[in-house]
Write a protein that holds these residues in place. Structure first.
Motif, short mmCIF file in Angstrom:
data_model
loop_
_atom_site.label_atom_id
_atom_site.label_comp_id
_atom_site.label_asym_id
_atom_site.label_seq_id
_atom_site.Cartn_x
_atom_site.Cartn_y
_atom_site.Cartn_z
N PRO A 356 -8.02 12.49 0.90
CA PRO A 356 -6.84 13.43 0.90
C PRO A 356 -5.99 13.32 -0.41
N ALA A 357 -5.98 12.24 -1.38
CA ALA A 357 -5.55 12.01 -2.49
C ALA A 357 -5.96 12.94 -3.36
N VAL A 358 -7.23 13.06 -3.53
CA VAL A 358 -8.06 13.91 -4.42
C VAL A 358 -7.95 15.35 -3.94
N LEU A 363 -5.37 20.55 -4.82
CA LEU A 363 -4.83 21.74 -4.30
C LEU A 363 -3.70 21.97 -5.40
N ASP A 364 -2.96 21.00 -5.53
CA ASP A 364 -1.88 21.17 -6.47
C ASP A 364 -2.28 21.89 -7.89
N ALA A 372 -0.75 20.75 -0.67
CA ALA A 372 -0.87 19.62 -1.51
C ALA A 372 -0.16 18.58 -0.99
N ARG A 373 1.09 18.94 -0.79
CA ARG A 373 2.20 17.83 -0.24
C ARG A 373 1.55 17.39 1.27
N THR A 374 1.03 18.22 2.10
CA THR A 374 0.64 17.56 3.46
C THR A 374 -0.35 16.62 2.97
N GLN A 375 -1.32 16.82 1.90
CA GLN A 375 -2.30 15.90 1.69
C GLN A 375 -1.72 14.63 1.30
N TYR A 376 -0.86 14.70 0.25
CA TYR A 376 -0.41 13.55 -0.28
C TYR A 376 0.34 12.54 0.75
N GLU A 377 0.99 13.06 1.62
CA GLU A 377 1.56 12.57 2.71
C GLU A 377 0.43 11.90 3.90
N LEU A 378 -0.48 12.47 3.97
CA LEU A 378 -1.71 11.82 4.74
C LEU A 378 -2.38 10.85 4.04
N ALA A 379 -2.40 10.95 2.70
CA ALA A 379 -2.88 9.90 1.98
C ALA A 379 -2.01 8.63 1.78
N TYR A 391 3.79 5.80 -4.61
CA TYR A 391 3.32 6.69 -5.65
C TYR A 391 2.96 8.21 -4.91
N LEU A 392 2.22 7.88 -3.97
CA LEU A 392 1.77 9.28 -3.00
C LEU A 392 2.91 9.96 -2.55
N GLU A 393 3.68 9.12 -1.97
CA GLU A 393 4.94 9.85 -1.40
C GLU A 393 5.74 10.47 -2.52
N SER A 394 5.87 9.94 -3.59
CA SER A 394 6.56 10.58 -4.70
C SER A 394 6.11 11.82 -5.13
N ARG A 395 4.73 11.93 -5.01
CA ARG A 395 4.06 13.05 -5.58
C ARG A 395 4.05 14.13 -4.39
N ALA A 396 4.35 13.66 -3.43
CA ALA A 396 4.66 14.68 -2.23
C ALA A 396 6.09 15.36 -2.36
#
Length: 399
Positions: A356-358, A363-364, A372-379, A391-396
């Protein structure tokens, strides 16, 4: 400085004592006690003129004490002292580090046992140090090491180089263990810090020793190059608060130029002289990244070609994911998303946070910020590494 000396001498001392007595389990315990004695006595009394000989003598005496104790339990009517073999020459000229590495990575052992035993017997780390580095309880590490030594004993393995027809396979196991140790140190799989420098540094040190003993082996040289080229980026991978900085955003002026130069020289020489192997390809990829002055200068077409090559000789789930990123950089994010849809059917990637991070990153790039936000949160929910999670949460949160 003293710790470095003891860790450098540890495999040499253990090799000398095992070569003389043969019983790896008792000898390893004895050497650990000798190292502990040195760590306590040398700061006050000074380092002996012949530190290696001192350690061998102390370890040999302790091994005889341990042997006497076991012998007494088995046959109390006999005099263990009379049966004890003489102490070894305190100044042996044979370096048994390679033999010791091969023994610690014996095929009878599980990978986790190989890692623990290598760190202790060859790296000279104490059980407590290994436990802290691997973030597992000390009794767990002690049990793994104890079981590993018993497994080696029951398998009948001897302290000699394996037959020539087995050496390539056994050496491959050693390289794999060193690679695992480095990777766990460079990107910790769990816990509150991104790096465990004691592990990555130890992996580099042991691989450098192995390269000194096998200078003509292309994969050994390539693994050392790969570690140097990768570790060179470590100073720029985290912010002062410990937050993760992705490769494209790193300040390349903070990279270790000396390590990069050594790594590039190693892999350039190796590619020209040795049969191609997976560590050589990975080191070449790392060199392409490190030699780009800016992220936008990265030669992604060359990296994609190298991943195509790596996928042909050593396919794996992480190779697949990294290749998808290269595909996206060369042919566009949509092509990467299509490749990811096919790749995630691999059971080895099921539930892995990097999928999901990739996908979120791609998607972004195509402009689908909500997905993209949904996938960052899943990752973020899937990773066990707190720095990666933050880091992933901050990207989301930015989307």
């Amino acid at each position: 400085m003293l710790d470095g000396l003891l860790r450098e001498l540890a495999p040499q001392v253990l090799g000398a004592v095992v070569r003389r007595y043969g019983d790896f389990d008792l000898c390893e315990d004895a050497v650990q006690e000798a190292l502990l004695a040195a760590a306590v006595q040398w700061p006050d009394e000074g380092v002996p003129a012949n530190p290696k000989g001192w350690l061998i003598t102390v370890a040999a005496r302790r091994r005889i004490e341990l042997w006497r104790s076991e012998s007494a339990r088995r046959r109390r009517e006999e005099s263990a002292a009379a049966l004890a073999p003489p102490e070894p020459d305190p100044s042996p000229t044979v370096d048994d580090t390679l033999t010791l590495l091969l023994l610690c990575c014996h095929p009878a052992l599980t990978t986790v046992s190989q890692v623990a035993l290598t760190l202790r017997a060859v790296g000279g780390l104490t059980t407590a140090e290994i436990a802290r580095a691997l973030l597992v309880p000390e009794p767990t590490v002690a049990q793994r090491i104890s079981r590993a030594k018993q497994r080696i004993k029951s398998s009948g393995a001897e302290f000699t180089l394996p037959p020539e027809d087995e050496q390539a396979e056994r050496l491959a196991a050693v390289l794999h263990v060193l690679y695992l140790i480095f990777n766990e140190g460079y990107t910790a799989s769990s816990g509150g810090t991104l790096h465990r420098v004691e592990l990555s540094s130890e992996a580099i040190r042991l691989t450098r020793q192995l390269h000194d003993r096998l200078p003509g082996d292309g994969e050994v040289a390539a693994l050392l190059a790969l570690m140097l080229l990768t570790d060179a980026r470590r100073p720029a991978r985290t912010r002062p608060d410990g937050g993760l900085v992705p490769l494209a955003e790193q300040d390349r002026g903070e990279w270790d130029a000396e390590a990069i130069a050594e790594g590039v020289q190693l892999i350039t020489k190796t590619l020209a002289a040795a049969p191609l192997g997976p560590y050589q390809v990975q080191a070449a990829i790392a060199a392409v990244h490190d030699e780009a002055p800016r992220a936008e200068d990265t030669d992604w077409r060359q990296i994609l070609a190298l991943y195509d090559l790596l996928d042909g000789i050593a396919p794996g789930p992480m190779v697949t994911l990294n290749r998808i990123v290269a595909v996206a950089m060369v042919h566009g994010p949509q092509a990467g998303l299509e490749g990811l849809a096919k790749a995630e059917t691999d059971p080895a990637l099921a539930g892995h946070h990097r999928v999901p991070a990739v996908r979120a990153h791609l998607l972004d790039l195509v402009g689908d910020r909500e997905a993209a936000r949904t996938q960052y949160e899943l990752a973020a929910r899937r990773t066990l590494s707190l720095p990666e999670q933050r880091y992933l949460e901050s990207r989301a949160a930015r989307l």
